[in-house]
Design a protein around this motif. Sequence first.
Motif, short mmCIF file in Angstrom:
data_model
loop_
_atom_site.label_atom_id
_atom_site.label_comp_id
_atom_site.label_asym_id
_atom_site.label_seq_id
_atom_site.Cartn_x
_atom_site.Cartn_y
_atom_site.Cartn_z
N ASP A 176 -12.39 9.28 45.95
CA ASP A 176 -12.05 10.48 47.12
C ASP A 176 -13.40 10.89 47.72
O ASP A 176 -14.27 10.43 47.05
CB ASP A 176 -11.12 11.58 46.53
N TRP A 177 -13.12 11.34 48.78
CA TRP A 177 -14.53 11.90 49.48
C TRP A 177 -15.41 12.65 48.54
O TRP A 177 -16.65 12.36 48.77
CB TRP A 177 -14.32 12.53 50.81
N ALA B 178 -11.52 11.80 55.36
CA ALA B 178 -11.25 12.62 54.27
C ALA B 178 -10.08 13.70 54.72
O ALA B 178 -9.30 14.19 54.08
CB ALA B 178 -12.44 13.38 53.78
N ARG C 109 -6.58 12.24 54.76
CA ARG C 109 -6.19 12.33 53.37
C ARG C 109 -6.09 13.66 52.69
O ARG C 109 -5.46 13.91 51.55
CB ARG C 109 -7.17 11.61 52.34
N GLU D 31 -8.24 15.97 52.40
CA GLU D 31 -9.30 16.55 51.38
C GLU D 31 -10.42 17.43 51.86
O GLU D 31 -10.82 18.40 51.28
CB GLU D 31 -10.14 15.27 50.81
N PHE E 28 -13.83 21.17 50.53
CA PHE E 28 -13.25 20.18 49.85
C PHE E 28 -12.05 20.56 48.68
O PHE E 28 -12.40 21.39 47.81
CB PHE E 28 -14.29 19.18 49.10
N LYS E 29 -11.26 19.71 48.66
CA LYS E 29 -10.15 19.56 47.55
C LYS E 29 -9.56 18.38 47.47
O LYS E 29 -9.65 17.66 48.35
CB LYS E 29 -9.17 20.69 47.99
N THR E 30 -9.16 18.09 46.36
CA THR E 30 -8.54 16.81 46.26
C THR E 30 -7.33 16.74 46.92
O THR E 30 -6.76 17.68 47.10
CB THR E 30 -8.27 16.68 44.53
N ALA E 31 -6.93 15.52 47.11
CA ALA E 31 -6.04 15.19 48.05
C ALA E 31 -4.52 15.87 47.54
O ALA E 31 -4.23 15.89 46.03
CB ALA E 31 -5.48 13.59 48.16
N ASN F 123 -4.36 21.98 54.17
CA ASN F 123 -5.31 21.49 54.98
C ASN F 123 -5.65 22.13 56.15
O ASN F 123 -6.48 21.63 56.90
CB ASN F 123 -5.44 19.98 54.88
#
Length: 219
Positions: A97-98, A154, A157, A159, A210-213, A218
């Motif tokens: 991921d990003w 990102a 996705r 993120e 930023f956060k995980t998918a 978002n």
Amino acid sequence: MARGRQAAKSAGRIEGAVVEIGRADTRLRILSAAAAELVAGDGVMEIGDVARRAGISVGLSYHYFGSKAGLVAALVEDFYDRYDARVMAVNPQPGADWGRREKLRLEAMVAFHYAEPLAPIVLARLNREPEVAAVEARRLQQHIELAAHNIALAQLRGEIPLRLDPHLLGAMILGGLRQATGQALAQPERPDQARLAAQLWDFIAGMAQFKTAGQGENG
């Protein structure tokens, strides 16, 4: 007769290749000498000193680079060529991921600057002749475009929030990284490399939100 003409053409190509190799070698020798002079002079150099270190005439230095500012600009260009090859043009973890990918890229960036003798000078102590400023502006814009592209992917996705402008965010992140890294390199006692990278990543992750998918909305 035909064989003779072919042999003459082949000899000409070989001679031309040797000349080009010789020119490249001379240019690299001048750049290496200029880098050593800049480091020794803490950002200050004279063409005469570069020529003596390279074992060439002053006139030959001007032949290759036109002026002292042209030589410094070529040196900065070479610095960013090596930086791009080691940091910007590399995908440190394909498929990640990003956040994971860019954290690894950041660590590579810090490692490059800590290992590169010219880094403190390029980031903070070079006189800003127009030629040098033009090189830096162009390379920074290329980096911003790459960062914006990665940020946009990102966002797709989930993120990074969609409300953040990718180009503005990329510019803010890269500008902040440059200033902070230059400050770290200028300190009499540099911060621990890993600690600096961790602190810079906190800054980037916070700016990008930023956060995980799949983690939250978002925006």
